[in-house]
Design a protein around this motif. Structure first.
Motif, PDB file in Angstrom:
ATOM      1  N   ALA A  94       0.827  -1.208   0.000  1.00  0.00           N
ATOM      2  CA  ALA A  94       0.000   0.000   0.000  1.00  0.00           C
ATOM      3  C   ALA A  94       0.863   1.260   0.000  1.00  0.00           C
ATOM      4  O   ALA A  94       0.561   2.237  -0.701  1.00  0.00           O
ATOM      5  N   VAL A  95       1.940   1.234   0.768  1.00  0.00           N
ATOM      6  CA  VAL A  95       2.839   2.394   0.796  1.00  0.00           C
ATOM      7  C   VAL A  95       3.475   2.610  -0.572  1.00  0.00           C
ATOM      8  O   VAL A  95       3.457   3.722  -1.122  1.00  0.00           O
ATOM      9  N   GLU A  96       4.009   1.531  -1.153  1.00  0.00           N
ATOM     10  CA  GLU A  96       4.763   1.661  -2.399  1.00  0.00           C
ATOM     11  C   GLU A  96       3.853   1.927  -3.606  1.00  0.00           C
ATOM     12  O   GLU A  96       4.121   2.817  -4.416  1.00  0.00           O
ATOM     13  N   ASN A  97       2.785   1.139  -3.720  1.00  0.00           N
ATOM     14  CA  ASN A  97       1.962   1.183  -4.942  1.00  0.00           C
ATOM     15  C   ASN A  97       0.796   2.146  -4.871  1.00  0.00           C
ATOM     16  O   ASN A  97       0.161   2.416  -5.898  1.00  0.00           O
ATOM     17  N   ILE A  98       0.508   2.651  -3.677  1.00  0.00           N
ATOM     18  CA  ILE A  98      -0.611   3.597  -3.548  1.00  0.00           C
ATOM     19  C   ILE A  98      -0.096   4.967  -3.090  1.00  0.00           C
ATOM     20  O   ILE A  98      -0.191   5.946  -3.838  1.00  0.00           O
ATOM     21  N   LEU A  99       0.477   5.066  -1.889  1.00  0.00           N
ATOM     22  CA  LEU A  99       0.915   6.375  -1.391  1.00  0.00           C
ATOM     23  C   LEU A  99       2.056   6.951  -2.235  1.00  0.00           C
ATOM     24  O   LEU A  99       1.960   8.078  -2.739  1.00  0.00           O
ATOM     25  N   ASN A 100       3.143   6.187  -2.392  1.00  0.00           N
ATOM     26  CA  ASN A 100       4.288   6.691  -3.161  1.00  0.00           C
ATOM     27  C   ASN A 100       3.913   6.980  -4.610  1.00  0.00           C
ATOM     28  O   ASN A 100       4.317   7.998  -5.185  1.00  0.00           O
ATOM     29  N   GLN A 101       3.145   6.062  -5.189  1.00  0.00           N
ATOM     30  CA  GLN A 101       2.762   6.199  -6.593  1.00  0.00           C
ATOM     31  C   GLN A 101       1.865   7.421  -6.802  1.00  0.00           C
ATOM     32  O   GLN A 101       1.986   8.132  -7.803  1.00  0.00           O
ATOM     33  N   THR A 102       0.967   7.673  -5.852  1.00  0.00           N
ATOM     34  CA  THR A 102       0.060   8.816  -5.975  1.00  0.00           C
ATOM     35  C   THR A 102       0.811  10.129  -5.809  1.00  0.00           C
ATOM     36  O   THR A 102       0.580  11.092  -6.557  1.00  0.00           O
ATOM     37  N   ALA A 103       1.719  10.187  -4.826  1.00  0.00           N
ATOM     38  CA  ALA A 103       2.515  11.400  -4.642  1.00  0.00           C
ATOM     39  C   ALA A 103       3.320  11.703  -5.903  1.00  0.00           C
ATOM     40  O   ALA A 103       3.380  12.852  -6.365  1.00  0.00           O
ATOM     41  N   SER A 104       3.925  10.664  -6.474  1.00  0.00           N
ATOM     42  CA  SER A 104       4.706  10.826  -7.703  1.00  0.00           C
ATOM     43  C   SER A 104       3.809  11.262  -8.869  1.00  0.00           C
ATOM     44  O   SER A 104       4.181  12.132  -9.666  1.00  0.00           O
ATOM     45  N   ALA A 105       2.614  10.667  -8.937  1.00  0.00           N
ATOM     46  CA  ALA A 105       1.678  11.015 -10.015  1.00  0.00           C
ATOM     47  C   ALA A 105       1.274  12.482  -9.947  1.00  0.00           C
ATOM     48  O   ALA A 105       1.194  13.169 -10.972  1.00  0.00           O
ATOM     49  N   LEU A 106       1.020  12.974  -8.738  1.00  0.00           N
ATOM     50  CA  LEU A 106       0.595  14.367  -8.585  1.00  0.00           C
ATOM     51  C   LEU A 106       1.710  15.335  -8.967  1.00  0.00           C
ATOM     52  O   LEU A 106       1.445  16.413  -9.517  1.00  0.00           O
ATOM     53  N   VAL A 107       2.961  14.964  -8.717  1.00  0.00           N
ATOM     54  CA  VAL A 107       4.088  15.785  -9.174  1.00  0.00           C
ATOM     55  C   VAL A 107       4.088  15.842 -10.700  1.00  0.00           C
ATOM     56  O   VAL A 107       4.209  16.913 -11.305  1.00  0.00           O
ATOM     57  N   LYS A 108       3.905  14.673 -11.325  1.00  0.00           N
ATOM     58  CA  LYS A 108       3.895  14.611 -12.793  1.00  0.00           C
ATOM     59  C   LYS A 108       2.716  15.368 -13.392  1.00  0.00           C
ATOM     60  O   LYS A 108       2.800  15.890 -14.506  1.00  0.00           O
ATOM     61  N   GLU A 109       1.610  15.413 -12.642  1.00  0.00           N
ATOM     62  CA  GLU A 109       0.412  16.111 -13.121  1.00  0.00           C
ATOM     63  C   GLU A 109       0.490  17.625 -12.902  1.00  0.00           C
ATOM     64  O   GLU A 109      -0.453  18.352 -13.209  1.00  0.00           O
ATOM     65  N   GLY A 110       1.604  18.094 -12.315  1.00  0.00           N
ATOM     66  CA  GLY A 110       1.730  19.523 -12.035  1.00  0.00           C
ATOM     67  C   GLY A 110       0.931  19.962 -10.829  1.00  0.00           C
ATOM     68  O   GLY A 110       0.607  21.143 -10.684  1.00  0.00           O
ATOM     69  N   ARG A 111       0.600  19.006  -9.954  1.00  0.00           N
ATOM     70  CA  ARG A 111      -0.173  19.298  -8.744  1.00  0.00           C
ATOM     71  C   ARG A 111       0.571  18.743  -7.522  1.00  0.00           C
ATOM     72  O   ARG A 111      -0.018  18.077  -6.680  1.00  0.00           O
ATOM     73  N   SER A 112       1.859  19.017  -7.443  1.00  0.00           N
ATOM     74  CA  SER A 112       2.697  18.481  -6.370  1.00  0.00           C
ATOM     75  C   SER A 112       2.053  18.694  -5.003  1.00  0.00           C
ATOM     76  O   SER A 112       1.609  19.794  -4.681  1.00  0.00           O
ATOM     77  N   PHE A 113       2.014  17.624  -4.205  1.00  0.00           N
ATOM     78  CA  PHE A 113       1.252  17.605  -2.952  1.00  0.00           C
ATOM     79  C   PHE A 113       2.174  17.752  -1.746  1.00  0.00           C
ATOM     80  O   PHE A 113       3.166  17.034  -1.616  1.00  0.00           O
ATOM     81  N   THR A 114       1.838  18.699  -0.876  1.00  0.00           N
ATOM     82  CA  THR A 114       2.504  18.820   0.426  1.00  0.00           C
ATOM     83  C   THR A 114       1.419  18.843   1.499  1.00  0.00           C
ATOM     84  O   THR A 114       0.452  19.601   1.384  1.00  0.00           O
ATOM     85  N   GLY A 115       1.583  18.013   2.528  1.00  0.00           N
ATOM     86  CA  GLY A 115       0.568  17.960   3.582  1.00  0.00           C
ATOM     87  C   GLY A 115       0.326  16.525   4.009  1.00  0.00           C
ATOM     88  O   GLY A 115       1.233  15.689   3.969  1.00  0.00           O
ATOM     89  N   ILE A 116      -0.902  16.255   4.421  1.00  0.00           N
ATOM     90  CA  ILE A 116      -1.288  14.904   4.827  1.00  0.00           C
ATOM     91  C   ILE A 116      -2.090  14.261   3.698  1.00  0.00           C
ATOM     92  O   ILE A 116      -3.172  14.747   3.336  1.00  0.00           O
ATOM     93  N   LEU A 117      -1.554  13.196   3.138  1.00  0.00           N
ATOM     94  CA  LEU A 117      -2.294  12.435   2.133  1.00  0.00           C
ATOM     95  C   LEU A 117      -2.936  11.244   2.832  1.00  0.00           C
ATOM     96  O   LEU A 117      -2.255  10.446   3.487  1.00  0.00           O
ATOM     97  N   TYR A 118      -4.250  11.158   2.710  1.00  0.00           N
ATOM     98  CA  TYR A 118      -5.042  10.106   3.362  1.00  0.00           C
ATOM     99  C   TYR A 118      -5.551   9.160   2.292  1.00  0.00           C
ATOM    100  O   TYR A 118      -6.203   9.590   1.326  1.00  0.00           O
TER     101      TYR A 118
END
Length: 425
Positions: free
Chosen positions: A245-269
């Protein structure tokens, strides 16, 4: 350092309590806060949605760090306003918060970057949605696209229920603008759990898992609520599934948002479900969950302020967790999540060792706490095991048993206790 917590609910009270423990913190402000927060913070009469006033207060009061609790100000761009003023703030920008603000957008990201989730289609036309439901059959899930305070989800057991949900959302606009579009998705079978992380760009620092109870009544009956109780960690998740879940969901989503130009800082739930194919995403939130925060933060051994400073500076905060369990049970106003009375005096409870009380919907009248919301309080306890924590919490909650104005679920976490005891045997 001075810390400002934006928000007024149980999640924010829990944050205030944690910040107040920090030896680095000299002052905690809460805007607007609630009656219970006054023990640890100075409550400031500024609404979460008054961005200009919040920025001005932070500047005038010399606030060093601001933490945004609820989702609505995040989606309205409060973090952007603080950043433009050159203030240190922890939370996602308006663009990044869309991962919670639009379920359709979140689904598009998951599909594009192969993040495991349920199959779905999005609709603005009611007849097209109904045709899709008839084709797929039940059980099936209907969700309002936008923010609906945790209540915009219908798990339909029959196609008739699903069709009714479509009418309520798209035609009757039960959730206003939030239901001008809906997502209809595959029903997933399994145990749900929550996994949150401190995030800055592609740097992800996961927390312990938690499990909350959404249904209003015992036996998981009744309508969905914002959450009637929770416990942490979720006992039945293997280390392998956690790492997946950490690798394929949290890490992957954070990376995806950077690629989408919506880099995320904060608490991702990540609201997840453990299926026969492994963990899959039910939903994303752009902030701490409520009531999960109330049972996760007491297990965090680190200084919360230092964690946030480290994450913002791209340093590993080296999160450390107590080898214990934490349980929390919500006291709600009779009628919640429907209509309910406000201003009802709360019975006095005794302060027991290790028991903590988090205020969600309270205010003071004549030096007495009275109800001021649907979810009123959360009673919590950290102990060596979940069974002990729940026993002590439920014992403390008996002061509400004689009241017709409040209710709480007596079965929070009980299935986990039974399951754990079977494993021990």
């Amino acid at each position: 350092m001075k810390v400002l917590v934006i928000g007024r609910g149980g999640r924010e009270h829990s944050l205030v309590q944690k910040f107040a423990e920090s030896p680095q913190v000299t002052k905690v402000y809460a805007a607007p806060g609630n009656a219970g927060m006054e023990e640890d913070a100075e409550c400031v009469p500024v609404s979460e949605t008054s961005h200009g006033e919040l920025v001005a207060f932070a500047q005038e009061s010399g606030v060093d760090v601001t933490f945004v609790g609820p989702e609505n100000p995040l989606l309205d761009g409060v973090v952007d306003a603080f950043k433009e003023a050159g203030l240190l703030v922890f939370g996602p920008t308006q663009e990044a918060a869309l991962i919670e603000g639009s379920k359709h957008y979140a689904k598009q990201v998951m599909k594009k970057y192969s993040i495991p989730t349920a199959d779905y289609e999005a609709f603005k036309n009611a007849e097209e949605a109904k045709a899709y439901i008839q084709k797929k059959g039940a059980p099936i899930v209907v969700k309002a696209d936008g923010l609906a305070a945790g209540k915009g989800v219908v798990v339909a057991e029959t196609t008739d229920q699903a069709v009714e949900a479509v009418d309520e959302m798209l035609l009757d606009r039960r959730f206003g603008e939030a239901s001008k579009e809906i997502v209809v998705e595959e029903f997933l079978q399994g145990e749900e759990f929550s996994l949150m992380a401190f995030v800055n760009g592609e740097s992800v620092y996961p927390m312990v898992t938690a499990r909350d109870h959404k249904r209003a009544y015992e036996g998981d009956e009744g309508p969905n609520t914002g959450g009637m109780g929770a416990f942490a960690p979720a006992h039945d998740l293997s280390e392998g599934d956690y790492e997946f879940a950490v690798e394929n969901i949290l890490n992957q989503t954070a990376s995806a948002l950077v690629k989408e130009g919506r880099s995320f800082t904060g608490i991702l739930y990540a609201g997840l479900i453990q299926t026969s194919e492994g963990p899959k995403v039910i939903e994303f939130n752009a902030r701490f969950g409520d009531p999960e925060t109330q049972v996760v933060l007491p297990l965090l051994e680190n200084d919360l302020l230092q964690v946030i400073l480290d994450v913002l500076d791209d340093r590993d905060p080296r999160l450390a967790w107590k080898d214990q369990a934490c349980a929390g049970v919500v006291v709600a106003s009779a009628g919640y999540p429907g209509s309910y009375k406000k201003g009802v005096p709360l019975p006095e409870w005794s302060k027991q060792p290790g028991l903590f009380v988090v205020h969600a919907g309270t205010k003071k009248a004549d030096q007495t706490y009275v109800s001021d919301g649907g979810r009123v309080l959360l009673f919590g306890k950290t102990a060596d095991n979940l069974e002990t924590a729940l026993r002590d919490v439920n014992q403390a909650l008996t002061v509400f048993d004689a009241s017709e104005d409040f209710f709480y679920r007596k079965d929070i976490g009980q299935s986990a206790v039974v399951s754990s005891n079977k494993n021990i045997e």
